[in-house]
Design a protein around this motif. Sequence first.
Motif, PDB file in Angstrom:
ATOM      1  N   PHE A 119       0.843  -1.143   0.069  1.00 18.52           N
ATOM      2  CA  PHE A 119       0.011   0.083  -0.159  1.00 18.52           C
ATOM      3  C   PHE A 119       0.890   1.093   0.152  1.00 18.52           C
ATOM      4  N   ILE A 120       0.515   2.137  -0.785  1.00 18.65           N
ATOM      5  CA  ILE A 120       1.183   3.437  -0.929  1.00 18.65           C
ATOM      6  C   ILE A 120       0.440   4.523  -0.561  1.00 18.65           C
ATOM      7  N   ARG A 121      -1.007   4.162  -0.753  1.00 17.25           N
ATOM      8  CA  ARG A 121      -1.648   5.226  -0.214  1.00 17.25           C
ATOM      9  C   ARG A 121      -3.187   4.346   0.151  1.00 17.25           C
ATOM     10  N   ILE A 122      -3.419   4.671   1.551  1.00 15.22           N
ATOM     11  CA  ILE A 122      -4.507   4.231   2.246  1.00 15.22           C
ATOM     12  C   ILE A 122      -4.804   4.950   3.309  1.00 15.22           C
ATOM     13  N   SER A 123      -6.042   5.219   3.597  1.00 16.06           N
ATOM     14  CA  SER A 123      -6.389   6.241   4.531  1.00 16.06           C
ATOM     15  C   SER A 123      -5.933   5.434   6.178  1.00 16.06           C
ATOM     16  N   ASP A 124      -5.806   6.360   7.072  1.00 15.08           N
ATOM     17  CA  ASP A 124      -5.413   5.988   8.304  1.00 15.08           C
ATOM     18  C   ASP A 124      -6.761   5.497   8.913  1.00 15.08           C
ATOM     19  N   GLU A 125      -7.963   5.859   8.459  1.00 18.26           N
ATOM     20  CA  GLU A 125      -9.122   4.945   9.159  1.00 18.26           C
ATOM     21  C   GLU A 125      -9.081   3.589   8.391  1.00 18.26           C
ATOM     22  N   ASN A 126      -8.917   3.302   7.245  1.00 16.21           N
ATOM     23  CA  ASN A 126      -8.845   2.065   6.791  1.00 16.21           C
ATOM     24  C   ASN A 126      -7.778   1.184   7.240  1.00 16.21           C
ATOM     25  N   ARG A 127      -6.564   1.725   7.252  1.00 16.04           N
ATOM     26  CA  ARG A 127      -5.554   0.891   7.644  1.00 16.04           C
ATOM     27  C   ARG A 127      -5.724   0.434   9.278  1.00 16.04           C
ATOM     28  N   LYS A 128      -6.442   1.514  10.121  1.00 13.26           N
ATOM     29  CA  LYS A 128      -6.680   1.045  11.499  1.00 13.26           C
ATOM     30  C   LYS A 128      -7.573  -0.016  11.404  1.00 13.26           C
ATOM     31  N   LYS A 129      -8.855   0.114  10.616  1.00 14.97           N
ATOM     32  CA  LYS A 129      -9.783  -0.878  10.645  1.00 14.97           C
ATOM     33  C   LYS A 129      -9.285  -2.432   9.955  1.00 14.97           C
ATOM     34  N   LEU A 130      -8.338  -2.176   9.080  1.00 18.19           N
ATOM     35  CA  LEU A 130      -7.658  -3.492   8.667  1.00 18.19           C
ATOM     36  C   LEU A 130      -6.519  -4.281   9.763  1.00 18.19           C
ATOM     37  N   MET A 131      -5.851  -3.332  10.572  1.00 24.11           N
ATOM     38  CA  MET A 131      -5.092  -3.831  11.651  1.00 24.11           C
ATOM     39  C   MET A 131      -5.951  -4.623  12.744  1.00 24.11           C
ATOM     40  N   ASN A 132      -7.260  -3.977  13.007  1.00 27.98           N
ATOM     41  CA  ASN A 132      -8.198  -4.391  13.826  1.00 27.98           C
ATOM     42  C   ASN A 132      -8.452  -5.699  13.587  1.00 27.98           C
ATOM     43  N   TYR A 133      -8.892  -5.908  12.360  1.00 35.55           N
ATOM     44  CA  TYR A 133      -9.408  -7.249  11.724  1.00 35.55           C
ATOM     45  C   TYR A 133      -8.467  -8.198  12.035  1.00 35.55           C
ATOM     46  N   ILE A 134      -7.078  -7.833  11.712  1.00 36.51           N
ATOM     47  CA  ILE A 134      -6.020  -8.826  11.715  1.00 36.51           C
ATOM     48  C   ILE A 134      -5.692  -9.227  13.155  1.00 36.51           C
ATOM     49  N   ARG A 135      -5.678  -8.231  13.940  1.00 42.00           N
ATOM     50  CA  ARG A 135      -5.478  -8.665  15.265  1.00 42.00           C
ATOM     51  C   ARG A 135      -6.582  -9.414  15.720  1.00 42.00           C
ATOM     52  N   THR A 136      -7.681  -9.194  15.627  1.00 40.05           N
ATOM     53  CA  THR A 136      -8.929  -9.814  16.058  1.00 40.05           C
ATOM     54  C   THR A 136      -8.847 -11.402  15.643  1.00 40.05           C
ATOM     55  N   LYS A 137      -8.455 -11.568  14.315  1.00 43.59           N
ATOM     56  CA  LYS A 137      -8.434 -13.018  13.991  1.00 43.59           C
ATOM     57  C   LYS A 137      -7.173 -13.875  14.615  1.00 43.59           C
ATOM     58  N   TYR A 138      -6.072 -12.867  14.924  1.00 41.62           N
ATOM     59  CA  TYR A 138      -4.844 -13.563  15.429  1.00 41.62           C
ATOM     60  C   TYR A 138      -5.236 -14.220  16.916  1.00 41.62           C
ATOM     61  N   LYS A 139      -6.170 -13.372  17.498  1.00 41.69           N
ATOM     62  CA  LYS A 139      -6.393 -13.661  18.811  1.00 41.69           C
ATOM     63  C   LYS A 139      -7.408 -15.075  18.985  1.00 41.69           C
ATOM     64  N   LYS A 140      -8.183 -15.138  18.078  1.00 44.89           N
ATOM     65  CA  LYS A 140      -8.900 -16.254  17.963  1.00 44.89           C
ATOM     66  C   LYS A 140      -8.399 -17.605  17.669  1.00 44.89           C
ATOM     67  N   ARG A 141      -7.245 -17.582  16.911  1.00 41.87           N
ATOM     68  CA  ARG A 141      -6.399 -18.798  16.793  1.00 41.87           C
ATOM     69  C   ARG A 141      -6.039 -19.675  17.878  1.00 41.87           C
TER      70      ARG A 141
END
Length: 141
Positions: A119-141
């Motif tokens: 990614f070279i251009r992604i909004s801070d809001e979208n990156r934060k949403k993406l990071m939260n999704y990834i963290r949530t999925k990792y915790k469920k493992r």
Amino acid sequence: MFRWPRFYRRRSLTEGFDERRKFLRLDTKFPVQYSIVPKNKEKEIEQRRLHKEAEAKNIGGGGLLVEIPILAEELLLTTHLIEVKFTLPEDEEPIDAIARMVCVEKPEYIEGFYLRLEFIRISDENRKKLMNYIRTKYKKR
């Protein structure tokens, strides 16, 4: 004679990678739409329609790996950017981003190609949403 660009590589199942990512990555599968944006046409992105389909194989805060069925010649030009749009599973709002191609791979075990996109251009809001999704999925493992 045609020569593959330096960012193209053929990879087998046993070949490893050095981990140099800043962001955690999550193996996943979901559809991604993409469009190639030729150099000096970045300002026209809003007028472009996303028309090609791919499948995300993994995603992180810094980029994603997508599988495409056919390698279009225009994807081999390193000057082109790639506009991507995808919706995370369990979410309704799509994420739009502009990425640059890091490399193209031809794994032996699939018929298509892998594109590694940063990614070279992604909004801070979208990156934060993406990071939260990834963290949530990792915790469920």
